[in-house]
Design a protein around this motif. Structure first.
Motif, PDB file in Angstrom:
ATOM      1  N   ARG A  90       0.822  -1.206   0.000  1.00 25.55           N
ATOM      2  CA  ARG A  90       0.000   0.000   0.000  1.00 25.55           C
ATOM      3  C   ARG A  90       0.860   1.262   0.000  1.00 25.55           C
ATOM      4  O   ARG A  90       0.548   2.245  -0.671  1.00 25.55           O
ATOM      5  CB  ARG A  90      -0.963   0.008   1.201  1.00 25.55           C
ATOM      6  CG  ARG A  90      -1.748   1.287   1.347  1.00 25.55           C
ATOM      7  CD  ARG A  90      -2.608   1.612   0.100  1.00 25.55           C
ATOM      8  NE  ARG A  90      -3.761   0.742   0.011  1.00 25.55           N
ATOM      9  CZ  ARG A  90      -4.123   0.095  -1.116  1.00 25.55           C
ATOM     10  NH1 ARG A  90      -3.433   0.239  -2.241  1.00 25.55           N
ATOM     11  NH2 ARG A  90      -5.195  -0.682  -1.114  1.00 25.55           N
ATOM     12  N   ARG A  91       1.961   1.242   0.731  1.00 30.81           N
ATOM     13  CA  ARG A  91       2.827   2.425   0.768  1.00 30.81           C
ATOM     14  C   ARG A  91       3.434   2.704  -0.601  1.00 30.81           C
ATOM     15  O   ARG A  91       3.718   3.848  -0.940  1.00 30.81           O
ATOM     16  CB  ARG A  91       3.941   2.251   1.819  1.00 30.81           C
ATOM     17  CG  ARG A  91       3.411   2.259   3.252  1.00 30.81           C
ATOM     18  CD  ARG A  91       4.509   2.449   4.288  1.00 30.81           C
ATOM     19  NE  ARG A  91       5.465   1.349   4.334  1.00 30.81           N
ATOM     20  CZ  ARG A  91       5.335   0.274   5.118  1.00 30.81           C
ATOM     21  NH1 ARG A  91       4.286   0.146   5.911  1.00 30.81           N
ATOM     22  NH2 ARG A  91       6.257  -0.658   5.121  1.00 30.81           N
ATOM     23  N   ASP A 107       1.947   1.524  -3.545  1.00 25.46           N
ATOM     24  CA  ASP A 107       0.900   1.584  -4.566  1.00 25.46           C
ATOM     25  C   ASP A 107      -0.432   1.907  -3.897  1.00 25.46           C
ATOM     26  O   ASP A 107      -1.100   1.033  -3.355  1.00 25.46           O
ATOM     27  CB  ASP A 107       0.836   0.253  -5.323  1.00 25.46           C
ATOM     28  CG  ASP A 107      -0.168   0.306  -6.483  1.00 25.46           C
ATOM     29  OD1 ASP A 107      -0.953   1.288  -6.565  1.00 25.46           O
ATOM     30  OD2 ASP A 107      -0.157  -0.626  -7.301  1.00 25.46           O
ATOM     31  N   GLU A 108      -0.771   3.158  -3.961  1.00 30.65           N
ATOM     32  CA  GLU A 108      -1.976   3.652  -3.304  1.00 30.65           C
ATOM     33  C   GLU A 108      -3.242   3.111  -3.979  1.00 30.65           C
ATOM     34  O   GLU A 108      -4.316   3.107  -3.383  1.00 30.65           O
ATOM     35  CB  GLU A 108      -1.935   5.190  -3.355  1.00 30.65           C
ATOM     36  CG  GLU A 108      -3.073   5.913  -2.710  1.00 30.65           C
ATOM     37  CD  GLU A 108      -3.131   5.800  -1.182  1.00 30.65           C
ATOM     38  OE1 GLU A 108      -2.185   5.280  -0.570  1.00 30.65           O
ATOM     39  OE2 GLU A 108      -4.148   6.225  -0.620  1.00 30.65           O
ATOM     40  N   HIS A 109      -3.106   2.635  -5.202  1.00 26.39           N
ATOM     41  CA  HIS A 109      -4.302   2.305  -5.983  1.00 26.39           C
ATOM     42  C   HIS A 109      -4.575   0.811  -6.128  1.00 26.39           C
ATOM     43  O   HIS A 109      -5.655   0.426  -6.569  1.00 26.39           O
ATOM     44  CB  HIS A 109      -4.213   2.971  -7.363  1.00 26.39           C
ATOM     45  CG  HIS A 109      -3.962   4.445  -7.243  1.00 26.39           C
ATOM     46  ND1 HIS A 109      -4.904   5.320  -6.756  1.00 26.39           N
ATOM     47  CD2 HIS A 109      -2.856   5.190  -7.495  1.00 26.39           C
ATOM     48  CE1 HIS A 109      -4.411   6.554  -6.727  1.00 26.39           C
ATOM     49  NE2 HIS A 109      -3.155   6.500  -7.166  1.00 26.39           N
ATOM     50  N   GLN A 140      -5.765  -2.908  -5.493  1.00 32.35           N
ATOM     51  CA  GLN A 140      -6.773  -3.528  -4.632  1.00 32.35           C
ATOM     52  C   GLN A 140      -6.069  -4.651  -3.865  1.00 32.35           C
ATOM     53  O   GLN A 140      -5.527  -5.579  -4.480  1.00 32.35           O
ATOM     54  CB  GLN A 140      -7.916  -4.078  -5.490  1.00 32.35           C
ATOM     55  CG  GLN A 140      -9.084  -4.578  -4.643  1.00 32.35           C
ATOM     56  CD  GLN A 140     -10.068  -5.426  -5.428  1.00 32.35           C
ATOM     57  OE1 GLN A 140      -9.959  -5.565  -6.647  1.00 32.35           O
ATOM     58  NE2 GLN A 140     -11.031  -5.993  -4.722  1.00 32.35           N
ATOM     59  N   ILE A 141      -6.040  -4.547  -2.548  1.00 35.01           N
ATOM     60  CA  ILE A 141      -5.303  -5.527  -1.743  1.00 35.01           C
ATOM     61  C   ILE A 141      -6.290  -6.239  -0.821  1.00 35.01           C
ATOM     62  O   ILE A 141      -6.917  -5.618   0.022  1.00 35.01           O
ATOM     63  CB  ILE A 141      -4.203  -4.845  -0.907  1.00 35.01           C
ATOM     64  CG1 ILE A 141      -3.268  -4.015  -1.812  1.00 35.01           C
ATOM     65  CG2 ILE A 141      -3.410  -5.874  -0.106  1.00 35.01           C
ATOM     66  CD1 ILE A 141      -2.246  -3.174  -1.072  1.00 35.01           C
ATOM     67  N   ARG A 199      -7.917  -1.169   7.556  1.00 31.20           N
ATOM     68  CA  ARG A 199      -8.726  -0.520   6.517  1.00 31.20           C
ATOM     69  C   ARG A 199      -8.527   1.002   6.578  1.00 31.20           C
ATOM     70  O   ARG A 199      -8.290   1.648   5.561  1.00 31.20           O
ATOM     71  CB  ARG A 199     -10.212  -0.862   6.680  1.00 31.20           C
ATOM     72  CG  ARG A 199     -11.133  -0.069   5.737  1.00 31.20           C
ATOM     73  CD  ARG A 199     -12.581  -0.547   5.777  1.00 31.20           C
ATOM     74  NE  ARG A 199     -12.703  -1.942   5.395  1.00 31.20           N
ATOM     75  CZ  ARG A 199     -12.803  -2.379   4.141  1.00 31.20           C
ATOM     76  NH1 ARG A 199     -12.799  -1.517   3.126  1.00 31.20           N
ATOM     77  NH2 ARG A 199     -12.919  -3.661   3.894  1.00 31.20           N
ATOM     78  N   PHE A 256      -4.528   1.702   5.811  1.00 30.14           N
ATOM     79  CA  PHE A 256      -3.912   1.196   4.583  1.00 30.14           C
ATOM     80  C   PHE A 256      -4.917   0.851   3.489  1.00 30.14           C
ATOM     81  O   PHE A 256      -4.535   0.337   2.458  1.00 30.14           O
ATOM     82  CB  PHE A 256      -3.062  -0.042   4.900  1.00 30.14           C
ATOM     83  CG  PHE A 256      -1.857   0.242   5.762  1.00 30.14           C
ATOM     84  CD1 PHE A 256      -0.764   0.918   5.227  1.00 30.14           C
ATOM     85  CD2 PHE A 256      -1.807  -0.148   7.085  1.00 30.14           C
ATOM     86  CE1 PHE A 256       0.355   1.179   6.006  1.00 30.14           C
ATOM     87  CE2 PHE A 256      -0.700   0.108   7.870  1.00 30.14           C
ATOM     88  CZ  PHE A 256       0.383   0.772   7.338  1.00 30.14           C
ATOM     89  N   ARG A 257      -6.201   1.091   3.740  1.00 35.55           N
ATOM     90  CA  ARG A 257      -7.232   0.712   2.765  1.00 35.55           C
ATOM     91  C   ARG A 257      -7.078  -0.749   2.347  1.00 35.55           C
ATOM     92  O   ARG A 257      -7.172  -1.085   1.168  1.00 35.55           O
ATOM     93  CB  ARG A 257      -7.180   1.593   1.507  1.00 35.55           C
ATOM     94  CG  ARG A 257      -7.527   3.048   1.728  1.00 35.55           C
ATOM     95  CD  ARG A 257      -9.032   3.248   1.923  1.00 35.55           C
ATOM     96  NE  ARG A 257      -9.423   4.650   1.861  1.00 35.55           N
ATOM     97  CZ  ARG A 257      -9.479   5.460   2.919  1.00 35.55           C
ATOM     98  NH1 ARG A 257      -9.166   5.014   4.127  1.00 35.55           N
ATOM     99  NH2 ARG A 257      -9.863   6.726   2.773  1.00 35.55           N
ATOM    100  N   LEU A 258      -6.790  -1.580   3.339  1.00 33.57           N
ATOM    101  CA  LEU A 258      -6.701  -3.011   3.058  1.00 33.57           C
ATOM    102  C   LEU A 258      -8.073  -3.638   3.278  1.00 33.57           C
ATOM    103  O   LEU A 258      -8.811  -3.265   4.182  1.00 33.57           O
ATOM    104  CB  LEU A 258      -5.688  -3.689   3.985  1.00 33.57           C
ATOM    105  CG  LEU A 258      -4.249  -3.175   3.912  1.00 33.57           C
ATOM    106  CD1 LEU A 258      -3.382  -3.936   4.925  1.00 33.57           C
ATOM    107  CD2 LEU A 258      -3.687  -3.311   2.498  1.00 33.57           C
ATOM    108  N   ILE A 306       1.157   8.311   0.896  1.00 38.83           N
ATOM    109  CA  ILE A 306      -0.232   8.541   0.473  1.00 38.83           C
ATOM    110  C   ILE A 306      -0.312   9.835  -0.335  1.00 38.83           C
ATOM    111  O   ILE A 306      -0.822   9.858  -1.459  1.00 38.83           O
ATOM    112  CB  ILE A 306      -1.174   8.631   1.705  1.00 38.83           C
ATOM    113  CG1 ILE A 306      -1.279   7.269   2.408  1.00 38.83           C
ATOM    114  CG2 ILE A 306      -2.573   9.134   1.292  1.00 38.83           C
ATOM    115  CD1 ILE A 306      -2.022   7.318   3.747  1.00 38.83           C
TER     116      ILE A 306
END
Lengths: 548, 548
Positions: free
Chosen positions: A26-27, A29-31, A33-34, A73, A76-78, B522
């Motif tokens: 995530r750090r 690749d902000e985009h 989908q993980i 979530r 890290f939007r995981l 981010i």
């Protein structure tokens, strides 16, 4: 063409390696989908802390839970799904089939890249008759064990005297349990050699633990366990710390290649045999430095590091794993035992050439209070002087010395170069010649033949063949306990009493090896074929402890 | 021809380097005549223990005296003469002229090989009016200081806030003295940079010591000292820990070449410009790794190591010194401060290119009790990634991390490789990603530009130029203390509040740097030119402490 759609990365397993991969990705690749699927109820928990939660050193259950799906979530939007079991991987279609363990619902999840971080499982997990068996790998394990110890004196059998087994023993004793430790091998801590591990068993026994070596659990029932030697031990709970095996069912089912060790086979970039499928952590075999081959090494540090590296690779960076050293440490009742690389037993089994050094330097300057004696063993290649393995046992400064040696080993530094390390010295922390420097000096004296040595296990045969053993310690030390058959000639009298010595091989020894080294040098220059007993009385005593 | 006559080796100075040479030489050559002349009354004493003898941690004076002339004679057949001053060396005739300080008798002693281990002397040793001045280099110094502290509250001024000065301060406080610490430079511990040393001054002040920075002692008299800023401080005793200079008079008198640093010049085998004359220890300049040039580094470890090496050379072996790293550590009131290599100030003065990393990891796993926050600073070459220097300050695990880094540095390991070190992990000792690994990861993120950073000393100018500073910590942390001008947007809200941020340069920060790193990653992927404040609030706070 519009820009590419975001990458979908699916990760199976949400503890060490899987979660390191997810957060790092995530750090970078902000985009992307993980999606992380974890079979258990928790992700990212401190499994190395579980014994201490049982024992009470870690008071709060919450401090074991490093992250939650919600925290992952928001930061890290995981997309983290616990209690979700990935039951099948289709590497052709690039989908995983998932079962929600709470609802029984099955669904498929496509991936562009898949990371298998499935970990390992206890070697044995079947119950033994009516005695419950638990390993100590999950928070649930810890909860169940905790609940079993509600009154003092609960009889518990711990199976396996490795890192986890010893931590379990200490913490069960802290909780007032009545503990029996059952170890299949001839000594505790099988990554170490017998003479290095012996003081650990002595310490554990001194704390009231019944240590049984060379036996296995045969059967159990009615609140007792029967061991392979026919003896029985009371047991209301068995803790299985007898080791783990890689969790490979998912990989196998997908036709992903396993290695000879039984772990998932990966290349130096953690790529499996299937396209776009990486694997990291305890389920994977590692390239190992000393053997130059694959091995099963289940260490949290490697899992984390490899998980992070896979994220780098997915994000387009170039990186490879470093060969693993198998660095490990455990503390039990105030004694720490650590190792890196191979043991003498491993080297012998593989037919490798090696030389051995035992030293017992202080953890810091002897003139400053609180110094503890370290026991250090070095194994190195007699040709290249490459460090093949080091073991350290003691009550202070063990972790520092093993880390210094691991760093030297990873850098490819020869053993004699340890003498030249410029380590930090103040009297609370070390010595002008630090313990690691001493190890290097003695290695050089040994390898170059400056002071030839014999090992503790060679002494008996040498004595039977008529070799004279000279104890060069003081009369008082000799009187307090000596090796059978030894003649006491204090080092300072050797020159004057040279005529009392025979002309053949003479073995000398002192307490830890230093005066023996001086004595050997004196005698050899006075025409005596002298050898020093490596590690002195102390290594000999430790080695013979285990027979007691 | 009969066999050669035994070699005569004369050693001037009987403490660290000289005595290491003598003992090792005897082990290699039983027949050499080895004569050691020592000006003082003792040989081979533990000078690094002297402050602790004054303070009482070392209770027995005898434990400072590691060897005596008698013990060295009986074990090593050394001819050790204390209170014997070598007043002249004749390198043509190969004799030294010696004065017996007790009898006044002068005599000459021939040598085949001479080793100068003359050490260093205090920079200032003249008395200041009627206030006695003592350094803390000899057992006699310790005895005199000890006797001066016979009642509580004796006012003592310690001059010099380096390793020895800080150890003196701690031990004087332990003895109940009323202590003023006078440091010429702008911060204590000049081998460290200001922001790293600041917490040490704060701690020492908290223990009731009057710390005066940026001043010198001007005059003294009548139980007081006047400082260069005109202030006066009560003083019945001055302890001079302002540094040492090489003791080179003997070498100079013999026409032996000195280096530009003022120390005796030697080659990589410790040979001086005179034939058959070696020199080791604090009187000698050392080849230093980072600068690739000579420097004065006065460390007991180097003296011992080089003394031993000279014995190897005399005995016909081949060996060379390793370039010195200047590894050092001191503990004062429970805080340890350590360094290896160069500081930022040194690099800047030399016009060297470097990048900087500050991190604040735990000394061990956060979920296990007792973890302390470490402050670590790394300086590395932006081109080669060579480690140029590391500084570490904290209450636990400092010595281990500096030793690991020193080993990596000596092995030539680049900074990013620290991330890959496989260090021993159990929760009492470290973390799955150890503090040193973290240092390596952040180094790599910094050097590759993955997360661009700005330094604490660049912040004020950036803010004046209109840069927005975002504090990404929680609201509670922000409320408890924040950097002036910072706007609080917790990291977990950044994605949703991206529109509130300006389009120009944005500096983000958290407590120690990790959430700031995540925030930077981010924001940069959402089109913001973000940079992370290196080391976070903690480094900024430490750096601004010194202004207080």
């Amino acid at each position: 063409m519009t820009s590419a759609a975001p990458l979908t990365v699916v990760i199976v397993g949400g503890v060490a390696g899987g979660m390191s991969a997810a957060a790092r990705l995530r750090r970078l690749d902000e985009h992307a989908q993980i999606v992380v699927f974890e079979r258990g109820p928790e992700v990212s928990y401190a499994n190395c802390g579980l014994p201490y939660y049982v024992g009470g050193a870690i008071a709060e259950r919450e401090s074991l839970l490093l992250q939650t799906p919600a925290s992952l979530r928001s930061r890290f939007r995981l997309d983290v799904r616990v209690r979700h079991d990935v039951v099948r991987v289709d590497t052709a279609q690039k989908v995983v089939e998932v079962m929600d363990l709470d609802t029984g619902r099955r669904f498929t999840q496509p991936y562009d890249t898949l990371i298998l971080a499935t970990g390992a499982r206890p070697r044995r997990d079947e119950p033994l008759s009516d005695v419950p068996v638990r390993s100590l790998r999950t928070v649930e394990d810890a909860d169940v064990i905790d609940a079993s110890l509600s009154r003092p004196g609960v009889p518990v059998v711990v199976v396996g005297g490795g890192y986890t087994g010893l931590e379990a023993v200490e913490n069960l004793v802290a909780r007032g349990a009545s503990v029996t430790l059952v170890q299949r091998g001839p000594h505790l801590l099988s990554p170490l050699d017998a003479e290095m591990a012996a003081p650990i068993a002595a310490e554990i026994r001194a704390r009231g633990v019944d240590v049984r070596l060379g036996v296995e659990v045969a059967t159990a029932g009615s609140g007792a366990v029967t061991l392979s030697d026919g003896s029985t031990v009371a047991a209301e709970l068995i803790i299985d710390a007898s080791g783990v095996v890689p969790e490979t069912a998912l990989a196998e089912g997908a036709g992903i290649r396993l290695g000879e060790t039984g772990g998932i086979a990966v290349d130096s970039m953690c790529r499996t045999s299937a396209p776009d499928v990486f694997a990291v952590g305890d389920g994977v075999e590692k390239l190992e430095l000393v053997g130059g081959d694959t091995a099963l090494i289940t260490m949290a540090g490697l899992a984390n590091r490899h998980g992070r590296m896979v994220a780098d690779l997915i994000a387009g960076r170039t990186e490879t794993v470093r060969p693993a050293l198998g660095t490990g440490i455990v503390r039990v009742f105030g004694i720490a035992a650590a190792k890196v690389g191979w043991s003498e037993r491993q080297l012998r089994a593989a037919g490798r050439e090696f030389y051995v050094v035992h030293v017992h330097p202080g953890s810091h300057a002897g003139y400053y209070p609180g110094a503890e004696t370290l026991s250090m063993k070095l194994l190195a290649d007699p040709g290249s002087d490459a460090i093949l393995g080091v073991q350290i046992v003691g009550r202070d400064g063990v972790d520092k010395r093993i880390d210094v040696v691991a760093t030297a080993m990873q850098a490819g530094m020869p053993a004699a170069e340890l003498a030249h390390l410029e380590l930090a010295y103040a009297p609370q922390f070390g010595s002008a010649k630090d313990a690691v420097n001493i190890l290097g000096y003695v290695a050089e004296n040994t390898r170059t033949g400056t002071t030839p040595t014999i090992q503790w296990h060679e002494l008996e045969a040498a004595q039977e063949a008529g070799t004279t053993l000279i104890d060069v310690r003081s009369r008082a030390e000799f009187a307090a306990g000596a090796i059978p058959g030894a003649l006491n000639v204090p080092v300072d009298e050797l020159r004057d009493r040279r005529d009392e010595l025979p002309d053949g091989l003479v073995v000398v020894h002192c307490q830890v090896g230093l005066r023996g080294h001086i004595a050997t040098r004196i005698l050899r220059q006075h025409g005596v074929d002298a050898r020093n007993l490596d590690g002195g009385y102390r290594t000999w005593r430790d080695a013979t402890l285990r027979r007691g």
